[in-house]
Design a protein around this motif. Structure first.
Motif, PDB file in Angstrom:
ATOM      1  N   ALA A  15       0.822  -1.216   0.000  1.00 22.27           N
ATOM      2  CA  ALA A  15       0.000   0.000   0.000  1.00 22.27           C
ATOM      3  C   ALA A  15       0.856   1.267   0.000  1.00 22.27           C
ATOM      4  N   HIS A  16       2.165   1.119   0.155  1.00 25.92           N
ATOM      5  CA  HIS A  16       3.068   2.269   0.221  1.00 25.92           C
ATOM      6  C   HIS A  16       3.951   2.319  -1.033  1.00 25.92           C
ATOM      7  N   LYS A  17       4.582   3.453  -1.215  1.00 26.90           N
ATOM      8  CA  LYS A  17       5.525   3.602  -2.324  1.00 26.90           C
ATOM      9  C   LYS A  17       6.718   2.684  -2.107  1.00 26.90           C
ATOM     10  N   SER A  18       7.325   2.289  -3.219  1.00 23.11           N
ATOM     11  CA  SER A  18       8.558   1.500  -3.125  1.00 23.11           C
ATOM     12  C   SER A  18       9.708   2.422  -2.745  1.00 23.11           C
ATOM     13  N   LEU A  19      10.752   1.838  -2.209  1.00 24.61           N
ATOM     14  CA  LEU A  19      11.939   2.617  -1.862  1.00 24.61           C
ATOM     15  C   LEU A  19      12.515   3.271  -3.117  1.00 24.61           C
ATOM     16  N   ARG A  20      12.480   2.546  -4.220  1.00 21.35           N
ATOM     17  CA  ARG A  20      12.988   3.104  -5.487  1.00 21.35           C
ATOM     18  C   ARG A  20      12.221   4.371  -5.861  1.00 21.35           C
ATOM     19  N   ASP A  21      10.888   4.325  -5.735  1.00 18.95           N
ATOM     20  CA  ASP A  21      10.080   5.506  -6.063  1.00 18.95           C
ATOM     21  C   ASP A  21      10.435   6.692  -5.166  1.00 18.95           C
ATOM     22  N   ILE A  22      10.668   6.417  -3.889  1.00 16.35           N
ATOM     23  CA  ILE A  22      11.029   7.480  -2.953  1.00 16.35           C
ATOM     24  C   ILE A  22      12.385   8.075  -3.339  1.00 16.35           C
ATOM     25  N   VAL A  23      13.342   7.214  -3.668  1.00 13.66           N
ATOM     26  CA  VAL A  23      14.672   7.688  -4.070  1.00 13.66           C
ATOM     27  C   VAL A  23      14.568   8.552  -5.323  1.00 13.66           C
ATOM     28  N   ARG A  30      23.396  12.126  -5.208  1.00 11.58           N
ATOM     29  CA  ARG A  30      24.092  11.381  -4.154  1.00 11.58           C
ATOM     30  C   ARG A  30      23.196  10.275  -3.579  1.00 11.58           C
ATOM     31  N   VAL A  31      21.936  10.608  -3.317  1.00 12.08           N
ATOM     32  CA  VAL A  31      20.995   9.602  -2.800  1.00 12.08           C
ATOM     33  C   VAL A  31      20.830   8.484  -3.824  1.00 12.08           C
ATOM     34  N   SER A  32      20.679   8.848  -5.089  1.00 13.96           N
ATOM     35  CA  SER A  32      20.525   7.838  -6.148  1.00 13.96           C
ATOM     36  C   SER A  32      21.759   6.956  -6.257  1.00 13.96           C
ATOM     37  N   ALA A  33      22.942   7.576  -6.165  1.00 14.20           N
ATOM     38  CA  ALA A  33      24.183   6.807  -6.269  1.00 14.20           C
ATOM     39  C   ALA A  33      24.303   5.810  -5.112  1.00 14.20           C
ATOM     40  N   GLU A  34      23.977   6.242  -3.909  1.00 13.30           N
ATOM     41  CA  GLU A  34      24.057   5.344  -2.748  1.00 13.30           C
ATOM     42  C   GLU A  34      23.026   4.219  -2.858  1.00 13.30           C
ATOM     43  N   TYR A  35      21.828   4.565  -3.283  1.00 16.66           N
ATOM     44  CA  TYR A  35      20.787   3.553  -3.485  1.00 16.66           C
ATOM     45  C   TYR A  35      21.245   2.535  -4.529  1.00 16.66           C
ATOM     46  N   ASN A  36      21.830   3.024  -5.628  1.00 15.78           N
ATOM     47  CA  ASN A  36      22.303   2.123  -6.684  1.00 15.78           C
ATOM     48  C   ASN A  36      23.415   1.206  -6.183  1.00 15.78           C
ATOM     49  N   LYS A  37      24.292   1.713  -5.317  1.00 14.19           N
ATOM     50  CA  LYS A  37      25.341   0.868  -4.733  1.00 14.19           C
ATOM     51  C   LYS A  37      24.723  -0.275  -3.939  1.00 14.19           C
ATOM     52  N   VAL A  38      23.718   0.066  -3.151  1.00 14.83           N
ATOM     53  CA  VAL A  38      23.037  -0.966  -2.355  1.00 14.83           C
ATOM     54  C   VAL A  38      22.403  -2.009  -3.270  1.00 14.83           C
TER      55      VAL A  38
END
Length: 110
Positions: A15-23, A30-38
């Motif tokens: 029922a909530h947004k995905s973490l990817r959508d939030i990123v 920087r947030v996108s790069a860190e998320y992509n590393k994970v």
């Protein structure tokens, strides 16, 4: 079969947004790069997990095949009997699904 509490939990997550959508909404490099590393690290884990499960399952399949080819049906039957998971890993997931999960993880980069 899945316990009702697990079903409820998954429904609540859905029922909530995905973490990817939030990123992606952050629009921050920087947030996108860190998320992509994970996600890349998680993808590597999934690839390693797939390889381990594949190797585990192949040991039964190869041993049973060799015993059968040698005409030792009893040994082949015993090997197959000991392979309690069949074509699945110890968690019950079919090998092909593990590869799908790996591919989906890599696609989730932001």
């Amino acid at each position: 079969y899945m316990p009702a509490t697990h079903v409820s939990y998954l429904e609540a997550l859905g029922a909530h947004k995905s973490l990817r959508d939030i990123v992606l909404e952050f629009e921050n490099d920087r947030v996108s790069a860190e998320y992509n590393k994970v996600m890349m690290t998680f993808g590597k884990f999934r690839a390693s997990h797939y390889a381990l499960v594949y190797e585990y399952l192949q040991q039964f399949n190869n041993a049973a095949k060799l015993a059968k080819e040698a005409g030792d049906k009893a040994a082949a039957d015993k090997i197959n009997k000991n392979n309690i998971y069949g074509d699945s890993g110890s968690g019950g997931t079919v090998l092909k699904m593990l590869d799908n999960y790996r591919q989906d993880t890599v696609k989730c980069r932001g």
